[in-house]
Design an enzyme around this catalytic site. Sequence first.
Site, mmCIF file in Angstrom:
data_model
loop_
_atom_site.group_PDB
_atom_site.id
_atom_site.type_symbol
_atom_site.label_atom_id
_atom_site.label_comp_id
_atom_site.label_asym_id
_atom_site.label_seq_id
_atom_site.Cartn_x
_atom_site.Cartn_y
_atom_site.Cartn_z
ATOM 1 N N HIS A 37 -4.153 -9.909 14.500
ATOM 2 C CA HIS A 37 -2.872 -9.245 14.733
ATOM 3 C C HIS A 37 -2.471 -9.389 16.192
ATOM 4 C CE1 HIS A 37 -3.864 -7.631 10.910
ATOM 5 N NE2 HIS A 37 -4.799 -6.831 11.377
ATOM 6 N N TYR A 95 1.841 -3.897 13.416
ATOM 7 C CA TYR A 95 0.717 -3.172 12.803
ATOM 8 C C TYR A 95 -0.089 -2.435 13.865
ATOM 9 C CZ TYR A 95 -2.923 -2.092 9.445
ATOM 10 O OH TYR A 95 -3.794 -1.433 8.622
ATOM 11 N N ARG A 124 -3.183 -0.924 13.812
ATOM 12 C CA ARG A 124 -4.652 -0.927 13.927
ATOM 13 C C ARG A 124 -5.079 -2.295 14.436
ATOM 14 N NH1 ARG A 124 -3.872 1.922 8.980
ATOM 15 N NH2 ARG A 124 -4.330 4.134 9.266
ATOM 16 N N ASP A 139 -5.440 -5.785 7.306
ATOM 17 C CA ASP A 139 -6.742 -5.568 7.941
ATOM 18 C C ASP A 139 -7.826 -5.642 6.865
ATOM 19 O OD1 ASP A 139 -6.425 -3.205 6.539
ATOM 20 O OD2 ASP A 139 -6.226 -1.931 8.293
ATOM 21 N N ASP A 181 -2.137 -3.743 3.457
ATOM 22 C CA ASP A 181 -2.137 -3.816 4.923
ATOM 23 C C ASP A 181 -2.956 -4.999 5.454
ATOM 24 O OD1 ASP A 181 -0.504 -1.661 5.028
ATOM 25 O OD2 ASP A 181 -1.978 -0.251 5.788
ATOM 26 N N GLU A 211 -9.584 -3.345 5.456
ATOM 27 C CA GLU A 211 -9.401 -2.342 4.412
ATOM 28 C C GLU A 211 -8.341 -2.822 3.422
ATOM 29 O OE1 GLU A 211 -11.415 1.085 3.423
ATOM 30 O OE2 GLU A 211 -11.534 0.111 5.374
ATOM 31 N N GLU A 219 0.819 -1.217 0.000
ATOM 32 C CA GLU A 219 0.000 0.000 0.000
ATOM 33 C C GLU A 219 0.849 1.261 0.000
ATOM 34 O OE1 GLU A 219 -3.531 0.795 2.537
ATOM 35 O OE2 GLU A 219 -3.594 -1.385 2.764
#
Length: 711
Positions: A354, A308, A310, A100, A98, A102, A25
Amino acid sequence: MAEKRKTSTKKTKSSAKKKKLVIVESPTKVDSVKKYLGSSYNIEATMGHLRDLPKSQLGVDIDNDFEPRYITIRGKGDLIAKLKKKAKSAEKVYLATDPDREGEAISWHLANILDIDPKSPCRITFNEVTKDAVKEAVKEARGIDMDLVDAQQTRRVLDRIVGYQISPLLWKKIKKGLSAGRVQSVVTRMIVDREREIDAFEPTEYWSIDAKLTNVSGKLPFIARFYGSRDGKKIPLENGEDTDKIVKELKTSDYAVSKIIKKETKRRPSPPFTTSTMQQEASRKLNFTARRTMMAAQQLYEMGFITYMRTDSLRIATVAQNEARSYISQKFGDKFIPSAPRQYKAKKSAQDAHEAIRPTYAANSPEKYKDTFKPDQFKLYRLIWQRFMASQMSDAIMDTVSAEITTDKYMLKASGSTVKFAGFTTLYVEGKDTEEEKAKKLPVLTEGQELKLSELKPEQHFTQPPPRYTEASIVKAMEEEGIGRPSTYAPTIATITARGYVAREKKTLFPTELGYIVTDLMKENFKDIVNTKFTANMEDKIEDVADGSTNWKEVIRDFYDPFEKTLKEAEEKIGDIELKDEESDVVCEKCGRKMVYKQGKFGKFLACPGFPECRNTKAITVELGVPCPKCGGKVLIRKSKKGATFYACEHSPECDFISWDEPSDEKCPKCGSILMKKHAFRKNGPLSFVCYNEDCDYVRKPESKKKKSEK
């Protein structure tokens, strides 16, 4: 034959040159990933989303079972063409966006764009940008997780429906530029409700009596607080009259220690950070906004220094725990590590994909890499590193002593504590939203010991209303109520502030008049949208989609039918709402009207109510509290059009004093002019004091680190 062999050789060389393509990303990751994977890989970046719902229209086909219509984001066409070309010539394409929902959705869009089978092993994820994590991710390539993609689509479509169908109603009934949202409207309501709770609060009077006591020789003083009757029944002190009566009796009483209670208490360290707790602690300790925290955390992740950022998980990899224990043992000694590695349990709704937020390598102490970091990165990394390392350390052990002191009629209580073993507090102690009483130390007391009264201090108090939300406490409340996800906390606060629904006063958040009006309209007409339980329940349904137990279109259907009915009723029911501006006592020098307060991008300002005939605006004047070095007038704090702070004389333009550097209240010891505060290189850089007088060369430079440590 020779020509054929030559052609065949060329083909072999050509195929040998084919490289694998990894698409991440962020461009910041490109160099690191390339370094870890070597020359047989090409690394490219999407720089965020490539496709999304169109901005100019709803983009969700309500009549076709809520099918989203994705388009290429403006400005991404050339990048997509480049990625297609690279993918076509690649031996294999890995989608490493990433880790997640998203990121999973971006990979799914990429697979569609690049004509990759989403079921093929094309998706790789790494929780940290380190050599081992990146190489392991390539080995464990998998298909795209469509449950995660659908969970992201559920949130995106729900938010688009709410935002794009309620917002035009707000434009029509109140004013243009407003917005409503499935999460932002709930958070605004929480802040509005808290402010009304504060306004409605009626304080209750109560009193306390502190007695300063000593031993019979008048030495070793300590404080005991009045509790109640001698037999242990609490006596509330509700007014001054009752308190005075007790004070009179206490003045003539004899005091003795009737009971001593000693015990050892243990204090456990806080768990490592989740997104929420990191934002809260960075607000308390660093005075960072949630957005500023996430920007620094994103950079640290992409640089390979933290995992990570988030996440709501508290899981820690075994290898990371062992690294931390080894470091702690070497640095502090074996007694600072517990017998077994610490494990922490997250709440049930947490996603365990995560780990918690931690440094990628425990041995990477903050000071070791200070020159590598920018100021915000260093401060946040130090916080993350200390929190994680402390989470793997031994308990702090306290010796606590409580004493009951009695007269012939009353009882007072005193307590104190001493640190027996510092444990994790050697490295880190969690910040608090409210001030806590500091632990006091009691002198050695024995049961039956006689004491002497030195002083009595009766004091009036009033109960306090609940505090306004800060960014730290609103993030905590969002997490506790199940509103939003780690990725949405910071953007939500930024949105409601930018819309002018909420304003900041130092650290606290309070609603504007616009925030009250929009919230009341939403409460009256869209009860579910601003209901915390409804919103939290919707988050649970999105979790069900992510788990694969619910179809995402079903969630949208169940939501939309009652929503559509409510929307139609609201359009018919709501009349036009007049939004009145707060009037000031400043007269517009152009037309004579009294100017009104307006909320802009950089805070409040004064504007003429005669707009558009009169377009006069003014900055709200805030005094710095120091005299102008040129004329002695007041120095005012002003904002530029871009929001930067500068300083100017109240008598401007007659007096031309203006400066980006802040004038201090200190005089130059050399010439008597004022000293200016000057930061080196950046706002938070080292601070020097420079004389304002250009003919004077006085400069007081920052103290060296060595000198500070010697103090």
